[in-house]
Design an enzyme around this catalytic site. Sequence first.
Site, PDB file in Angstrom:
ATOM      1  N   GLY A   1       0.839  -1.186   0.000  1.00  0.00           N
ATOM      2  CA  GLY A   1       0.000   0.000   0.000  1.00  0.00           C
ATOM      3  C   GLY A   1       0.875   1.236   0.000  1.00  0.00           C
TER       4      GLY A   1
ATOM      5  N   THR B   1       3.621  -2.125   7.679  1.00  0.00           N
ATOM      6  CA  THR B   1       4.449  -2.812   8.674  1.00  0.00           C
ATOM      7  C   THR B   1       3.623  -3.238   9.874  1.00  0.00           C
ATOM      8  OG1 THR B   1       6.399  -1.560   7.980  1.00  0.00           O
ATOM      9  CG2 THR B   1       6.492  -2.612  10.144  1.00  0.00           C
TER      10      THR B   1
ATOM     11  N   ASP C   1       6.448  -6.972   4.611  1.00  0.00           N
ATOM     12  CA  ASP C   1       5.689  -5.725   4.558  1.00  0.00           C
ATOM     13  C   ASP C   1       5.926  -4.965   3.251  1.00  0.00           C
ATOM     14  OD1 ASP C   1       8.193  -4.590   4.939  1.00  0.00           O
ATOM     15  OD2 ASP C   1       7.652  -3.430   6.714  1.00  0.00           O
TER      16      ASP C   1
END
Length: 212
Positions: A11, A18, A86
């Site tokens: 994103g 994260t 992430d």
Amino acid sequence: MNQVPYIAVEGPIGAGKTTLATMLAAELNMPVLKEIVEENPFLGKFYQNIDEWSFQLEMFFLCNRYKQLGDTESQLIRQGTPVISDYHIYKNLIFSERTLKGREREKYRQIYHVLTDDLAKPSTIVYIKASLETLLARIDKRGRSFEQDMDRAYLQQLIEDYEAAMASLAVTEPETTIITVDGDAADFVANPEQFAEIADRVKARIAGHPLR
């Protein structure tokens, strides 16, 4: 689909990648791979002068992510250990296509493909989609000094670039499932039920029965 679950959370800047990746890793009992951000020596300079420092910034990120993912692939994924990250390596193209121009952009594309074309691809992408207002609020809350002067127009364009990138990945990586999270409506940190819903969708994907 990969035999070993490999999940990437993605994103725009400030979406909560994260945080969500860490929460999912704890819920799913998986090791979490976190990208190197603040260690990039060009980051502060980049936000002050994008044209001057883009190539240095993008190359630093690319080389570090390549090394990190290459080590993860050899040490965990090939050994049968599920992993959650992430970021997706594709984010390097999302950013570089916007920040680089001309010969530098073309050189970067070539280097990107040489380094990444044979890396393992995620079996699932959890894509956090959020509006400019939500991203700005989260950026302000986490308080990174180098992000405080970020150009709103740059961030808005990044939102649109991510939308285009996810549409592209749906075509070019059809074996990868994309789970979209509404970052405006879902506060997965403050609301355990909303996090549980996201986790259930990921668990269902891992089990081979994705929720609709």
